[in-house]
Design a protein around this motif. Structure first.
Motif, PDB file in Angstrom:
ATOM      1  N   CYS A 120       0.804  -1.224   0.000  1.00 21.81           N
ATOM      2  CA  CYS A 120       0.000   0.000   0.000  1.00 21.81           C
ATOM      3  C   CYS A 120       0.839   1.278   0.000  1.00 21.81           C
ATOM      4  CB  CYS A 120      -0.953   0.007   1.192  1.00 21.81           C
ATOM      5  SG  CYS A 120      -2.244  -1.253   1.065  1.00 21.81           S
ATOM      6  N   GLY A 124       2.563   1.680  -3.685  1.00 21.03           N
ATOM      7  CA  GLY A 124       1.544   2.649  -4.072  1.00 21.03           C
ATOM      8  C   GLY A 124       0.272   2.023  -4.621  1.00 21.03           C
ATOM      9  N   ARG A 125      -0.001   0.800  -4.233  1.00 24.35           N
ATOM     10  CA  ARG A 125      -1.194   0.125  -4.741  1.00 24.35           C
ATOM     11  C   ARG A 125      -2.423   0.502  -3.917  1.00 24.35           C
ATOM     12  NH1 ARG A 125       2.923  -3.604  -5.531  1.00 24.35           N
ATOM     13  NH2 ARG A 125       3.145  -4.187  -7.713  1.00 24.35           N
ATOM     14  N   SER A 126      -3.574   0.476  -4.567  1.00 26.93           N
ATOM     15  CA  SER A 126      -4.840   0.724  -3.872  1.00 26.93           C
ATOM     16  C   SER A 126      -5.177  -0.498  -3.031  1.00 26.93           C
ATOM     17  CB  SER A 126      -5.947   0.979  -4.896  1.00 26.93           C
ATOM     18  OG  SER A 126      -6.208  -0.212  -5.615  1.00 26.93           O
ATOM     19  N   VAL A 127      -6.220  -0.356  -2.222  1.00 26.81           N
ATOM     20  CA  VAL A 127      -6.652  -1.475  -1.391  1.00 26.81           C
ATOM     21  C   VAL A 127      -7.035  -2.660  -2.262  1.00 26.81           C
ATOM     22  CG1 VAL A 127      -8.442  -2.244   0.224  1.00 26.81           C
ATOM     23  CG2 VAL A 127      -7.363  -0.011   0.531  1.00 26.81           C
ATOM     24  N   ALA A 128      -7.770  -2.400  -3.327  1.00 29.19           N
ATOM     25  CA  ALA A 128      -8.200  -3.486  -4.221  1.00 29.19           C
ATOM     26  C   ALA A 128      -7.002  -4.154  -4.900  1.00 29.19           C
ATOM     27  CB  ALA A 128      -9.168  -2.946  -5.272  1.00 29.19           C
ATOM     28  N   GLU A 129      -6.055  -3.357  -5.363  1.00 24.50           N
ATOM     29  CA  GLU A 129      -4.865  -3.923  -6.013  1.00 24.50           C
ATOM     30  C   GLU A 129      -4.037  -4.737  -5.022  1.00 24.50           C
ATOM     31  OE1 GLU A 129      -4.050  -0.418  -9.339  1.00 24.50           O
ATOM     32  OE2 GLU A 129      -3.175  -0.248  -7.337  1.00 24.50           O
ATOM     33  N   PRO A 138     -10.439  -7.253   0.323  1.00 23.28           N
ATOM     34  CA  PRO A 138     -10.099  -5.846   0.582  1.00 23.28           C
ATOM     35  C   PRO A 138     -10.280  -5.434   2.046  1.00 23.28           C
ATOM     36  CG  PRO A 138     -11.388  -6.017  -1.427  1.00 23.28           C
ATOM     37  CD  PRO A 138     -11.370  -7.386  -0.805  1.00 23.28           C
ATOM     38  N   LYS A 142      -7.562  -3.601   4.606  1.00 25.83           N
ATOM     39  CA  LYS A 142      -7.835  -2.406   5.408  1.00 25.83           C
ATOM     40  C   LYS A 142      -7.510  -2.640   6.884  1.00 25.83           C
ATOM     41  CE  LYS A 142     -11.511  -0.592   2.469  1.00 25.83           C
ATOM     42  NZ  LYS A 142     -12.954  -0.277   2.409  1.00 25.83           N
ATOM     43  N   THR A 145      -3.788  -3.082   7.438  1.00 24.41           N
ATOM     44  CA  THR A 145      -3.098  -1.797   7.339  1.00 24.41           C
ATOM     45  C   THR A 145      -3.244  -1.023   8.636  1.00 24.41           C
ATOM     46  OG1 THR A 145      -3.499  -1.728   4.952  1.00 24.41           O
ATOM     47  CG2 THR A 145      -2.921   0.345   6.025  1.00 24.41           C
TER      48      THR A 145
END
Length: 163
Positions: A120, A124-129, A138, A142, A145
């Motif tokens: 993350c 730099g990936r999104s939560v979905a990625e 996902p 979260k 994290t």
């Protein structure tokens, strides 16, 4: 007291000030002078029982350099036309120490927590990625994290990093 202080720490303080000012001898001399003035104004700070005198001098010089840098950036820059500008000396020491400290703190985390932070924040990936890459839902990314950041804060505090 100031003579003895300057005799004991003057050369090291000037070398430190020179690095802080990017090699500008005049500003470094001003920085040393202002640091010594602060020492004269606050003699209680120089009590060896309160800690290292040299550390206090270096910290004071660094804070004064930061204040001067902020003042210079808050107003229009001076233009000197009689000499070419000097190239600034890049000192990445603080950045390297910070990187090593964070790497050490990350190594103290559990593997799932470390992986989610790397995905993350570093990748730099999104939560979905990150969820797809780690093979977890996902919601798990979260919550991991959240708890990973709390664990990282504790690990950094154990390493002596404060806010």
């Amino acid at each position: 007291m100031l003579r003895a202080l300057h005799a004991d720490h003057g050369e090291a303080l000037f070398a430190h000030a020179l690095r802080l000012t990017g090699g500008d001898r005049q500003r470094a001399e001003d920085l040393v002078q202002e640091t010594m003035l602060r020492a004269w104004q606050h003699p209680q700070a120089l009590d060896p029982a309160r800690g290292s005198v040299r550390a206090w001098l270096f910290t004071t010089a660094r804070n004064l350099a930061i204040d001067a840098w902020r003042r210079r950036n808050a107003r229009a820059a001076e233009v000197v036309t009689d000499a070419p500008p000097e190239r600034p000396v890049v000192d990445d020491t603080d950045r390297a120490v910070e990187s090593w400290t964070i790497a050490e703190a990350l190594s103290r985390l559990s593997r799932p927590h470390r992986e989610v932070l790397v995905e993350c924040f570093y990748a730099g990936r999104s939560v979905a990625e990150a969820a797809a890459r780690l093979g977890v839902p996902p919601g798990t990314v979260k919550s991991r994290t959240y708890y990973a950041l709390r664990a990282l804060k504790v690990a950094l505090e154990e390493l002596g990093v404060t806010q």
